[in-house]
Design an enzyme around this catalytic site. Structure first.
Site, PDB file in Angstrom:
ATOM      1  N   GLY A  45      41.595  32.775  32.192  1.00  0.00           N
ATOM      2  CA  GLY A  45      40.864  33.996  32.974  1.00  0.00           C
ATOM      3  C   GLY A  45      41.713  34.576  33.964  1.00  0.00           C
ATOM      4  CD  GLN A  50      44.132  34.992  38.984  1.00  0.00           C
ATOM      5  OE1 GLN A  50      43.196  35.264  38.478  1.00  0.00           O
ATOM      6  NE2 GLN A  50      44.816  33.881  38.991  1.00  0.00           N
ATOM      7  CB  CYS A 108      44.477  29.026  39.849  1.00  0.00           C
ATOM      8  SG  CYS A 108      44.400  30.418  40.458  1.00  0.00           S
ATOM      9  CG  LEU A 109      47.016  31.819  34.825  1.00  0.00           C
ATOM     10  CD1 LEU A 109      46.868  33.070  34.100  1.00  0.00           C
ATOM     11  CD2 LEU A 109      48.107  30.832  34.195  1.00  0.00           C
ATOM     12  CG  HIS A 150      38.666  29.259  38.713  1.00  0.00           C
ATOM     13  ND1 HIS A 150      39.333  28.233  39.035  1.00  0.00           N
ATOM     14  CD2 HIS A 150      39.697  30.372  39.014  1.00  0.00           C
ATOM     15  CE1 HIS A 150      40.671  28.624  39.289  1.00  0.00           C
ATOM     16  NE2 HIS A 150      40.866  29.885  39.191  1.00  0.00           N
ATOM     17  CD  GLU A 151      39.572  33.428  36.434  1.00  0.00           C
ATOM     18  OE1 GLU A 151      40.021  34.382  37.183  1.00  0.00           O
ATOM     19  OE2 GLU A 151      39.884  32.435  36.021  1.00  0.00           O
ATOM     20  CG  HIS A 154      40.656  34.305  41.680  1.00  0.00           C
ATOM     21  ND1 HIS A 154      41.695  33.832  42.554  1.00  0.00           N
ATOM     22  CD2 HIS A 154      40.776  33.497  40.661  1.00  0.00           C
ATOM     23  CE1 HIS A 154      42.299  32.843  41.779  1.00  0.00           C
ATOM     24  NE2 HIS A 154      41.708  32.719  40.713  1.00  0.00           N
TER      25      HIS A 154
HETATM   26 NI    NI Z   1      42.354  31.376  39.377  1.00  0.00          NI
END
Ligand code: NI
Length: 187
Positions: A45, A50, A108-109, A150-151, A154
């Site tokens: 995701g 991000q 998380c990226l 989670h997304e 963000h």
């Molecule tokens: Ni994340």
């Protein structure tokens, strides 16, 4: 085109996102680039902040091996296999998490090298707007429910590290501090 993924300490990750008001070619291109960037980074995701943009836009693709056999999601009242709605690209989501709290390990990226258990409700009802104007009313559990929460966090400027238990926080605090040093060195 690969986009650069913003890292922990970047203020864009802490800024609540504005709703998308116009879906044009530029936004479609952005979504394609976000998917490409997510696949290259082996994530499931990615949210617009991000990649440095304060927009309520998310891409998700949960791979087949992460979906339990026969796992379904209700889409506009109809049961569908989870994979049939992937990749999932949406704007301006409304989420209603419900059900029992469940502990699951997340990463998380934008928070490299940190993984930790986070407690979240195990089901989600969501209203998602696709780029073609269709609206999806979704009811799901499993990894999709977790990923959606989670997304969408963000989009509110929240990271999973904000939600770990206080015991786990002790463990990750040092690593998070190191990430801040890394990011200030890089700039
Ligand atoms: Ni994340």
């Amino acid at each position: 085109m690969l986009l650069s993924i913003r890292q922990y300490g970047d203020p864009v990750l802490r800024t609540p996102c504005a709703p998308v008001e116009k879906v044009d070619l530029e936004l479609n291109t952005l979504a394609v680039n976000m998917l490409e960037t997510m696949y290259a980074a082996e994530g499931i995701g990615l949210a617009a902040p991000q990649v440095g943009l304060g927009l309520q836009l998310v891409v998700i693709d949960i791979p087949a091996e992460e979906v339990n056999e026969g796992e379904c999601v209700t889409v506009n009242g109809e049961e569908k296999p989870v994979r049939s709605i992937m990749p999932l690209v949406f704007i301006n989501p409304k989420l209603e998490p419900y059900g029992e709290q469940e502990l699951c390990t997340e990463g998380c990226l934008s928070v490299r090298g940190v993984r930790s258990k986070v407690s979240r409700p195990n089901r989600v009802k969501a209203t998602l707007h696709k780029l073609d104007g269709k609206v999806l009313e979704i009811d799901c559990g499993g990894l999709l429910a977790r990923c959606l929460q989670h997304e969408c966090d963000h989009l509110s400027g929240l990271l999973f590290t904000d939600k770990v238990s206080s015991a786990a926080k002790v463990t990750i605090t040092k690593r998070l501090k190191n990430l801040l040093h890394l990011s200030s060195d890089a700039h």
